[in-house]
Write a protein that holds these residues in place. Structure first.
Motif, PDB file in Angstrom:
ATOM      1  N   ILE A 323      29.242  29.624  39.741  1.00 41.73           N
ATOM      2  CA  ILE A 323      29.253  30.413  38.505  1.00 41.73           C
ATOM      3  C   ILE A 323      30.223  29.788  37.489  1.00 41.73           C
ATOM      4  O   ILE A 323      31.246  29.208  37.856  1.00 41.73           O
ATOM      5  CB  ILE A 323      29.642  31.873  38.800  1.00 41.73           C
ATOM      6  N   GLU A 324      29.878  29.915  36.215  1.00 46.90           N
ATOM      7  CA  GLU A 324      30.711  29.396  35.131  1.00 46.90           C
ATOM      8  C   GLU A 324      31.385  30.558  34.411  1.00 46.90           C
ATOM      9  O   GLU A 324      30.733  31.542  34.056  1.00 46.90           O
ATOM     10  CB  GLU A 324      29.855  28.585  34.151  1.00 46.90           C
ATOM     11  N   VAL A 325      32.690  30.444  34.218  1.00 46.65           N
ATOM     12  CA  VAL A 325      33.446  31.522  33.558  1.00 46.65           C
ATOM     13  C   VAL A 325      34.377  30.914  32.523  1.00 46.65           C
ATOM     14  O   VAL A 325      34.714  29.737  32.576  1.00 46.65           O
ATOM     15  CB  VAL A 325      34.269  32.351  34.571  1.00 46.65           C
ATOM     16  N   SER A 326      34.812  31.737  31.583  1.00 49.55           N
ATOM     17  CA  SER A 326      35.722  31.260  30.547  1.00 49.55           C
ATOM     18  C   SER A 326      37.143  31.149  31.081  1.00 49.55           C
ATOM     19  O   SER A 326      37.527  31.837  32.028  1.00 49.55           O
ATOM     20  CB  SER A 326      35.712  32.224  29.356  1.00 49.55           C
ATOM     21  N   SER A 327      37.899  30.286  30.456  1.00 56.28           N
ATOM     22  CA  SER A 327      39.302  30.131  30.832  1.00 56.28           C
ATOM     23  C   SER A 327      40.062  31.438  30.657  1.00 56.28           C
ATOM     24  O   SER A 327      40.902  31.803  31.474  1.00 56.28           O
ATOM     25  CB  SER A 327      39.936  29.027  29.978  1.00 56.28           C
ATOM     26  N   ALA A 328      39.739  32.166  29.591  1.00 56.59           N
ATOM     27  CA  ALA A 328      40.447  33.412  29.296  1.00 56.59           C
ATOM     28  C   ALA A 328      40.291  34.432  30.415  1.00 56.59           C
ATOM     29  O   ALA A 328      41.225  35.173  30.734  1.00 56.59           O
ATOM     30  CB  ALA A 328      39.943  34.008  27.985  1.00 56.59           C
ATOM     31  N   SER A 329      39.102  34.464  31.031  1.00 54.96           N
ATOM     32  CA  SER A 329      38.860  35.478  32.061  1.00 54.96           C
ATOM     33  C   SER A 329      39.719  35.253  33.300  1.00 54.96           C
ATOM     34  O   SER A 329      40.126  36.206  33.967  1.00 54.96           O
ATOM     35  CB  SER A 329      37.385  35.507  32.455  1.00 54.96           C
ATOM     36  N   LEU A 330      40.021  33.996  33.625  1.00 60.29           N
ATOM     37  CA  LEU A 330      40.852  33.716  34.796  1.00 60.29           C
ATOM     38  C   LEU A 330      42.336  33.886  34.492  1.00 60.29           C
ATOM     39  O   LEU A 330      43.140  34.091  35.393  1.00 60.29           O
ATOM     40  CB  LEU A 330      40.596  32.300  35.323  1.00 60.29           C
ATOM     41  N   ASN A 331      42.700  33.776  33.246  1.00 55.51           N
ATOM     42  CA  ASN A 331      44.098  33.910  32.866  1.00 55.51           C
ATOM     43  C   ASN A 331      44.454  35.321  32.421  1.00 55.51           C
ATOM     44  O   ASN A 331      45.625  35.637  32.249  1.00 55.51           O
ATOM     45  CB  ASN A 331      44.436  32.932  31.738  1.00 55.51           C
ATOM     46  N   ASP A 332      43.439  36.141  32.223  1.00 58.04           N
ATOM     47  CA  ASP A 332      43.673  37.509  31.759  1.00 58.04           C
ATOM     48  C   ASP A 332      44.366  38.314  32.852  1.00 58.04           C
ATOM     49  O   ASP A 332      44.097  38.133  34.032  1.00 58.04           O
ATOM     50  CB  ASP A 332      42.330  38.160  31.407  1.00 58.04           C
ATOM     51  N   ASP A 333      45.269  39.201  32.452  1.00 56.59           N
ATOM     52  CA  ASP A 333      45.951  40.019  33.455  1.00 56.59           C
ATOM     53  C   ASP A 333      45.425  41.441  33.496  1.00 56.59           C
ATOM     54  O   ASP A 333      46.066  42.343  34.015  1.00 56.59           O
ATOM     55  CB  ASP A 333      47.473  40.022  33.226  1.00 56.59           C
ATOM     56  N   ARG A 334      44.231  41.656  32.946  1.00 56.82           N
ATOM     57  CA  ARG A 334      43.648  42.999  32.965  1.00 56.82           C
ATOM     58  C   ARG A 334      42.501  43.068  33.965  1.00 56.82           C
ATOM     59  O   ARG A 334      41.525  42.332  33.839  1.00 56.82           O
ATOM     60  CB  ARG A 334      43.128  43.359  31.574  1.00 56.82           C
ATOM     61  N   ALA A 335      42.640  43.895  34.969  1.00 55.83           N
ATOM     62  CA  ALA A 335      41.578  44.059  35.950  1.00 55.83           C
ATOM     63  C   ALA A 335      40.394  44.764  35.294  1.00 55.83           C
ATOM     64  O   ALA A 335      40.549  45.769  34.620  1.00 55.83           O
ATOM     65  CB  ALA A 335      42.075  44.874  37.141  1.00 55.83           C
ATOM     66  N   ASN A 336      39.193  44.233  35.504  1.00 53.79           N
ATOM     67  CA  ASN A 336      37.998  44.787  34.881  1.00 53.79           C
ATOM     68  C   ASN A 336      36.948  44.993  35.964  1.00 53.79           C
ATOM     69  O   ASN A 336      36.403  44.038  36.507  1.00 53.79           O
ATOM     70  CB  ASN A 336      37.481  43.822  33.802  1.00 53.79           C
ATOM     71  N   ILE A 337      36.681  46.244  36.263  1.00 53.93           N
ATOM     72  CA  ILE A 337      35.758  46.571  37.347  1.00 53.93           C
ATOM     73  C   ILE A 337      34.359  46.032  37.092  1.00 53.93           C
ATOM     74  O   ILE A 337      33.592  45.760  38.007  1.00 53.93           O
ATOM     75  CB  ILE A 337      35.709  48.101  37.585  1.00 53.93           C
ATOM     76  N   SER A 338      33.998  45.847  35.814  1.00 60.71           N
ATOM     77  CA  SER A 338      32.658  45.355  35.492  1.00 60.71           C
ATOM     78  C   SER A 338      32.555  43.837  35.610  1.00 60.71           C
ATOM     79  O   SER A 338      31.479  43.274  35.472  1.00 60.71           O
ATOM     80  CB  SER A 338      32.254  45.789  34.072  1.00 60.71           C
ATOM     81  N   ASN A 339      33.688  43.171  35.845  1.00 61.19           N
ATOM     82  CA  ASN A 339      33.680  41.717  35.999  1.00 61.19           C
ATOM     83  C   ASN A 339      34.473  41.352  37.250  1.00 61.19           C
ATOM     84  O   ASN A 339      35.683  41.106  37.193  1.00 61.19           O
ATOM     85  CB  ASN A 339      34.282  41.047  34.768  1.00 61.19           C
ATOM     86  N   PRO A 340      33.818  41.314  38.417  1.00 63.54           N
ATOM     87  CA  PRO A 340      34.543  41.101  39.676  1.00 63.54           C
ATOM     88  C   PRO A 340      34.959  39.658  39.939  1.00 63.54           C
ATOM     89  O   PRO A 340      35.775  39.412  40.820  1.00 63.54           O
ATOM     90  CB  PRO A 340      33.525  41.556  40.729  1.00 63.54           C
ATOM     91  N   ILE A 341      34.424  38.700  39.176  1.00 64.66           N
ATOM     92  CA  ILE A 341      34.645  37.287  39.498  1.00 64.66           C
ATOM     93  C   ILE A 341      36.116  36.877  39.466  1.00 64.66           C
ATOM     94  O   ILE A 341      36.593  36.217  40.413  1.00 64.66           O
ATOM     95  CB  ILE A 341      33.808  36.380  38.568  1.00 64.66           C
ATOM     96  N   PRO A 342      36.888  37.220  38.428  1.00 63.56           N
ATOM     97  CA  PRO A 342      38.302  36.820  38.452  1.00 63.56           C
ATOM     98  C   PRO A 342      39.054  37.345  39.670  1.00 63.56           C
ATOM     99  O   PRO A 342      39.886  36.637  40.242  1.00 63.56           O
ATOM    100  CB  PRO A 342      38.853  37.418  37.145  1.00 63.56           C
ATOM    101  N   MET A 343      38.756  38.581  40.070  1.00 60.99           N
ATOM    102  CA  MET A 343      39.415  39.145  41.243  1.00 60.99           C
ATOM    103  C   MET A 343      39.027  38.377  42.512  1.00 60.99           C
ATOM    104  O   MET A 343      39.859  38.096  43.373  1.00 60.99           O
ATOM    105  CB  MET A 343      39.045  40.622  41.391  1.00 60.99           C
ATOM    106  N   ILE A 344      37.755  38.013  42.624  1.00 58.04           N
ATOM    107  CA  ILE A 344      37.292  37.263  43.787  1.00 58.04           C
ATOM    108  C   ILE A 344      37.930  35.878  43.811  1.00 58.04           C
ATOM    109  O   ILE A 344      38.335  35.370  44.862  1.00 58.04           O
ATOM    110  CB  ILE A 344      35.753  37.164  43.789  1.00 58.04           C
TER     111      ILE A 344
END
Length: 523
Positions: A323-344
Motif C-alpha cells: 500500500i502507498e501512503v503519504s508521509s504526513a500520515s505516518l508522521n501524524d500523531d493523531r490516531a484515526n480509526i478510519s485509517n488503520p494503516i499508520p497504526m499497523i
C-alpha cells in the motif's frame, strides 16, 4: 582424555535489565556507540519501535550509564568513548508490565512508583496531585545530588493501546498521563536527559502536546540501528549458534542465514537512502537458542485490535502488502480509526519498502515471512468461519491435495471457508469473498509457490507444486464454463506451457443462494 569444551552461551531472550545481562554473562550486541551519541546530543528524545524490539533493554542501558556503572561497560565501545563517568539521579518509569483495564490500575501503578521515589529522596507527598509530586521529586533529586535528573519512560502508550476500544477510559488515561508528563516541560532546568519510548506515536496527541522540545528520532537514519540487529552484527556475534542452526536444520551456513533473513529481517525505520535493514532481535535470539525456525515474535502477542480495526473500517486486506501512503500520515500523531494503516505500520506489522522523495509517499509492506504469514493466519478467522487452529490445518491439507493432484478434494475443502456467511451476495460481500480467496492462497505461499493475481489479464490465482501448475479463475457473477473459457481465451496457461509440469485449469462459480462455492470445472 580430553574434557569437552562447554560451548553453551547465554542468549538474552526477554532480558530487559542491562545490569543482569552484563553481570550474568549473557551475549550482547554492542549498541553503546549509538547510546553515547544519543546522550552527547543531550536533547529530550522519543523513539517508537515495535514490541519486543529491545526498547526496554535500551532504557536499562541508559540507566546504567547515567548511574555511572562503568564496570558494566567493560570491553564495549562506550568504554573508549566516555572519559567522565558521572552518577546522575535516574527516574525510570515503566508502563510495560501492568494490565490497564481500569482507571484504578493506572493510578495504582503511578502511586507505587511515586511512593518509591519519594522514599528515596525524602519527599512528603502531602495532598499534592500526581504532577505536583512528580515535580517535587525531580527538584528534590536535583538538590540532593547536585546533578540534573535523568527521566526514562518505557512504553508510555501501553495504557492507551489496551483501551483502544474504550474511548471514555482512554480519555481518562490521557488526562492523567498528560498532567504527569507536562511536568517535564517546566522541569527542564533540572533535567539532564529525557528519553521516552513506545510502540506508537498516536497517543502523543494531548499527552505530549506541551513537550515541543521532544525530538522524535523514530525515522532518523542516524538511529535506524539503535534497536534490533543487523546481519553484520548477527554473523559477528553468534557464529556458534548459527553453526548449530545449520546443523540442526540440515542446511548450509548460507542457506540458514538466508532463511533467517527471510523470516526475521526486512524492517526499515527511515525513508533515507543508505539504511541498513533490521532483524527482529526477539525472533533471531529465539531461533538461535532453539536451533529452529518459528514464529516467535508473532506468537508472543496478539494484534486483535489491529484486525478489529481492519474489519471495522471495511479495509480490503488485499491492499495491505504494497500500500502507498503519504508521509504526513505516518508522521501524524493523531490516531484515526478510519485509517488503520499508520497504526499497523507503527505496531511493526508493516514496514517501509520504498520512499518517493518527490511526492513524499511511502510504499509499505510486510517486513518478512514471519510477520506476513503470522498476520494473515491470525486474520483468517475474522473473515472466515474457521478458527485459527483450523486455518493451519486446512492450509496444510490444501497444499497436500494440490501436491498430489486431488483438485476435487481441494475445492470441497475450500467450501468450508465460505460456510454460513450471514448475508446475501452484494457489492460489499463480493470483496469479502475475494479477501477469503486472497487469504487462502497467500497462506499456501509459505509451503508452495502460490500467487494471487489482481491485475487484469491474469488468472485469479496460480499454484505451482513439484508436479503440477494450477491456474484458477473464480466467477462471482458467471458460470464455471465462463471461468474455464476465460482461462483459454486470455491465454493464462501460455507462460507455463514449456515448464514440463502438468497444467490444470480450474473454473469456479459462486452460488449466491448458498453463499458458497457453486459449480466448478477442472480441465
Amino acid at each position: 582424555m580430553n574434557t569437552p569444551v562447554n560451548t553453551f552461551r547465554k542468549l538474552p531472550i526477554g532480558i530487559q535489565s542491562f545490569e543482569k545481562l552484563r553481570s550474568e554473562g549473557f551475549m550482547y550486541v554492542d549498541k553503546t556507540a549509538l547510546v553515547f551519541r544519543l546522550v552527547q546530543a543531550g536533547i529530550p528524545c522519543f523513539l517508537s519501535r515495535p514490541r519486543r524490539f529491545g526498547k526496554s533493554l535500551l532504557l536499562s542501558t541508559l540507566e546504567a550509564y547515567f548511574k555511572g556503572k562503568k564496570e558494566l561497560f567493560e570491553g564495549l565501545a562506550i568504554e573508549q568513548l566516555e572519559q567522565n563517568w558521572f552518577e546522575y539521579p535516574v527516574l525510570h518509569l515503566s508502563l510495560n508490565a501492568e494490565k490497564y483495564d481500569s482507571r484504578e490500575r493506572l493510578e495504582k501503578m503511578l502511586e507505587l512508583q511515586l511512593e518509591s521515589w519519594e522514599t528515596t529522596y525524602g519527599v512528603d507527598k502531602g495532598t499534592m496531585t500526581y504532577s505536583g509530586r512528580f515535580s517535587t521529586i525531580i527538584r528534590r533529586a536535583y538538590e540532593q545530588s547536585g546533578r540534573r535528573v535523568v527521566v526514562l519512560v518505557d512504553e508510555y502508550d501501553k495504557p492507551m493501546l489496551q483501551t483502544f476500544d474504550n474511548p471514555d477510559l482512554q480519555e481518562d488515561f490521557r488526562k492523567t498521563l498528560t498532567a504527569f508528563y507536562t511536568v517535564l516541560k517546566d522541569a527542564d532546568p533540572y533535567l539532564q536527559f529525557v528519553f521516552i519510548t513506545g510502540v506508537t506515536k498516536f497517543a502523543q496527541m494531548g499527552i505530549f502536546s506541551t513537550l515541543n522540545q521532544l525530538n522524535d528520532i523514530s525515522f532518523d537514519l542516524e538511529y535506524n540501528t539503535l534497536c534490533g540487529m543487523t546481519r553484520t552484527e548477527i554473523e559477528a556475534t553468534f557464529i556458534p549458534e548459527l553453526q548449530a542452526l545449520t546443523k540442526q536444520t540440515e542446511t548450509t551456513y548460507e542457506q540458514a542465514v538466508e532463511q533467517l533473513t527471510r523470516q526475521y529481517d526486512g524492517y526499515r525505520f527511515t525513508p533515507e537512502k543508505g539504511f541498513t535493514p533490521m532483524y527482529n532481535p526477539f525472533s533471531v535470539l529465539s531461533a538461535l537458542a532453539k536451533s529452529r525456525f518459528g514464529d516467535y515474535w508473532f506468537a508472543s502477542g496478539t494484534p486483535t485490535f489491529l484486525v478489529e480495526m481492519l474489519k471495522r473500517t471495511d479495509f480490503d486486506l488485499r491492499e495491505l502488502d504494497g500500500i502507498e501512503v503519504s508521509s504526513a500520515s505516518l508522521n501524524d500523531d493523531r490516531a484515526n480509526i478510519s485509517n488503520p494503516i499508520p497504526m499497523i505500520y507503527q505496531s511493526g506489522y508493516l514496514t517501509i519498502k520504498a520512499y518517493d522523495q518527490r511526492f513524499r509517499t511511502y510504499t509499505l509492506g510486510f517486513p518478512n515471512e514471519e510477520v506476513k504469514y503470522g498476520f494473515l493466519n491470525f486474520a483468517a478467522p475474522f473473515y472466515t468461519p474457521v478458527t485459527s487452529t483450523d486455518t493451519s490445518f486446512y492450509i496444510g491439507k490444501f497444499v497436500h491435495e494440490l501436491e498430489t493432484g486431488e483438485t476435487e478434494a481441494f475445492l470441497n475443502r475450500l467450501t468450508c471457508f465460505f460456510a454460513d456467511f450471514p448475508y446475501e451476495l452484494n457489492v460489499k460481500t463480493e470483496r469479502h469473498y475475494q479477501v477469503v480467496f486472497y487469504l487462502v492462497f497467500k497462506l499456501m505461499g509459505q509451503f508452495t509457490q502460490a500467487e494471487v493475481r489482481t491485475a487484469k489479464g491474469r488468472a485469479d490465482a496460480v499454484v505451482k507444486t513439484a508436479d503440477y501448475i494450477y491456474v484458477f479463475e473464480f466467477k462471482l457473477h458467471g458460470t464455471a464454463e465462463e471461468a474455464l473459457k476465460q482461462i483459454d481465451d486470455k491465454g493464462y496457461l501460455l507462460p507455463y506451457t514449456i515448464d514440463g509440469r502438468q497444467l490444470v485449469k480450474v473454473g469456479v462459480a459462486f452460488d449466491a443462494e448458498k453463499r458458497n462455492l457453486g459449480e466448478w470445472l477442472i480441465g
